[in-house]
Design a protein around this motif. Structure first.
Motif, mmCIF file in Angstrom:
data_model
loop_
_atom_site.group_PDB
_atom_site.id
_atom_site.type_symbol
_atom_site.label_atom_id
_atom_site.label_comp_id
_atom_site.label_asym_id
_atom_site.label_seq_id
_atom_site.Cartn_x
_atom_site.Cartn_y
_atom_site.Cartn_z
ATOM 1 N N GLN A 1 0.837 -1.045 0.090
ATOM 2 C CA GLN A 1 -0.123 -0.034 0.055
ATOM 3 C C GLN A 1 0.767 1.266 0.064
ATOM 4 N N ALA A 2 0.540 1.909 -0.845
ATOM 5 C CA ALA A 2 1.239 3.384 -0.876
ATOM 6 C C ALA A 2 0.471 4.555 -0.021
ATOM 7 N N ALA B 1 1.773 6.088 -8.309
ATOM 8 C CA ALA B 1 2.134 4.998 -7.973
ATOM 9 C C ALA B 1 2.470 3.942 -9.275
ATOM 10 N N ALA C 1 -6.914 -1.060 -9.539
ATOM 11 C CA ALA C 1 -5.857 -1.384 -8.428
ATOM 12 C C ALA C 1 -6.916 -1.686 -7.270
ATOM 13 N N ARG C 2 -6.349 -2.183 -6.221
ATOM 14 C CA ARG C 2 -6.961 -2.426 -5.126
ATOM 15 C C ARG C 2 -7.581 -1.217 -4.124
ATOM 16 N N GLU C 3 -6.431 -0.435 -4.052
ATOM 17 C CA GLU C 3 -6.959 1.020 -3.661
ATOM 18 C C GLU C 3 -6.377 2.077 -4.679
ATOM 19 N N ASP D 1 -2.408 2.161 -4.594
ATOM 20 C CA ASP D 1 -1.543 1.082 -4.774
ATOM 21 C C ASP D 1 -1.099 1.172 -6.277
ATOM 22 N N LYS D 2 -0.119 0.338 -6.494
ATOM 23 C CA LYS D 2 0.419 0.356 -7.946
ATOM 24 C C LYS D 2 -0.728 -0.549 -8.633
ATOM 25 N N LEU E 1 -0.148 -8.542 -8.227
ATOM 26 C CA LEU E 1 -0.266 -7.454 -7.646
ATOM 27 C C LEU E 1 -0.955 -7.608 -6.259
ATOM 28 N N THR F 1 -4.103 -8.252 -6.155
ATOM 29 C CA THR F 1 -5.405 -7.447 -6.553
ATOM 30 C C THR F 1 -6.394 -8.366 -7.091
#
Length: 449
Positions: A2-3, A121, A186-188, A191-192, A288, A290
């Motif tokens: 997570q970024a 990201a 992306a999941r969030e 995120d990448k 990733l 995801t």
């Protein structure tokens, strides 16, 4: 991994004072079918503004992008018309009304075509990248990218956080239509992710092509944008739009598909080798960590023709703060019985879509632009959001200012013949001059004479 916390902001285009129905877009069924009818620029601008305000009130990050200067005296002078501004417009109206119509188009309101955007990201240098679309397929849109780049530069001015490229060369081989053919999973948001580029044809490769209407986006353009943005090959997917749906009026991918985070909402006829497309997205997202869900609408429930006439997929799929997904659709979706029935069934199907919001965007829809056309998605973390020109964020005060500004400057009736009125140029320039102060845009307009 997570970024930092990030958000998806939607930057909607304000509808310009010259909004009219000139029918300039071959391949866009709504645009051509309403050609020469009378438009209401004031109503168009207020419909778009109210959508922005409602979404901001619901807690979504909502920004504003300004109209471009129209009519474009620069274009008319570039094609040989001379004299003072009034003479340029009068001569163009007599000798080449189609060029005056192109110079007067308010098409920049559809900011899904303004640029392709990659969040920090995903990019190699950790900046948010923008590539203005060259829109080479249509004259009235091909003149936009220089002005679009100036507008983006006035809003995303911090070069340490934002990189604004020049448009690709304006040739059919590199035809680029911007975010209307691009989405990101992306999941969030921080995120990448995996960036999804959809093209209509390959200029130099083999493959099926539409026969009735042109394919506006090329594979070569999509790959060029991905390179400019420093995207890795393991986090990009390139898919071809089905030629038969282009021939049915799906001139951009956002007329047949929309994505958000881990969900792709699309028609079953959207892509060539559709299930291979799903497999590649799923594989690259799985790497990733995801998940991926394809919510596919079958032809038996909603035909491509229904999708085009209602703009079911030209919708915004948004994630609220509590994680629920909202689908923002135009009221035409409620006026099509099959589409309305499908939307009403979403709750019982246990789909990723939790709520449907309906908006009146009739003026935009008559020219072939729904909710998704009106917005440019920009993922920003907290520091990047703080670096954006603060005066473009929608709030109560800005809404009140812009609503009054529209009342002062916009006509409530504009027919194609009215484009010959030289007063329209003065009205438009006065409106945009005031808007630069409201939005803090500086010298974004050159008002070339």
């Amino acid at each position: 991994m997570q970024a930092s916390k990030a958000y998806e902001a939607n930057f909607d285009g304000l509808v310009g004072p010259t909004h009219n129905y000139a029918g300039l877009s071959f391949g866009n069924v709504a645009s051509r079918s309403n050609e020469k009818s009378v438009a209401n620029p004031k109503a168009a601008a207020k419909q778009g503004l109210r959508k922005m305000k409602r979404l901001a009130d619901l807690g979504f990050q909502q920004g504003v992008l300004p109209p471009l200067e129209r009519p474009s005296i620069r274009l008319l002078r570039d094609v040989g018309f001379s004299g003072d501004d009034a003479s340029v417009i009068a001569r163009a109206a007599r000798e080449a009304p189609e060029l005056l119509a192109a110079a007067s188009s308010a098409s920049a309101m559809w900011t899904a075509n303004a640029a392709t955007v990659s969040p920090s990201a995903d990019t190699e240098d950790g900046r948010v990248h923008f590539t203005p679309a060259n829109l080479a397929a249509k004259l009235h849109r091909a003149i936009e990218h220089g002005e679009t780049r100036r507008s983006l530069g006035a809003i995303f001015a911090d070069e340490a956080r934002f990189r604004i490229h020049h448009a690709l060369p304006g040739t059919p081989a590199l035809g680029d239509e911007g975010a209307a053919n691009h989405t990101r999973f992306a999941r969030e948001y921080g995120d990448k992710g995996v960036e999804f580029f959809v093209y209509g044809k390959s200029e130099y490769g083999q493959g099926p092509q539409p026969q009735r209407y042109p394919a506006r986006q090329t594979l070569e353009a999509s790959r060029a944008v991905a390179r400019l943005h420093g995207l890795s090959s393991d986090a990009t997917v390139f898919a071809q739009q089905s030629p038969d749906v282009i021939d049915a009026g799906v001139f951009h991918n956002d007329v047949i598909a929309v994505g958000n985070r881990t969900t792709l909402f699309c028609h079953e006829r959207a892509f060539v080798d559709q299930h291979k497309v799903y497999d590649e997205l799923r594989t690259k997202l799985d790497a990733l960590g995801t998940p991926f869900t394809a919510l596919e609408v079958p032809e038996s429930e909603v035909s491509v023709e229904d999708a085009v006439s209602s703009y079911l997929f030209n919708s915004q799929l948004l994630s609220s703060a509590d994680g629920r997904q909202l689908l923002v659709v135009p009221q035409e979706c409620r006026e099509n019985a099959r589409v309305a029935a499908y939307l009403d069934s979403l709750a019982s199907r246990k789909t990723p879509i939790d709520e449907v919001l309906v908006f009146d965007l009739r003026e935009s829809m008559k020219n072939g632009g729904g909710p998704a056309c009106l917005r440019l998605r920009v993922v920003l973390d907290d520091a990047e959001r703080a670096a954006v020109n603060a005066r473009v964020w929608m709030n109560d005060a800005l809404f009140t200012q812009l609503d009054a500004w529209i009342d002062r400057h916009y006509r409530d009736r504009l027919a194609p013949a009215d484009l010959a009125d030289p007063k329209l140029l003065a009205e438009s320039r006065a409106a945009l001059d005031e808007l630069t102060t409201i939005l803090g845009l500086g010298a974004v307009y050159d008002f070339q004479r």
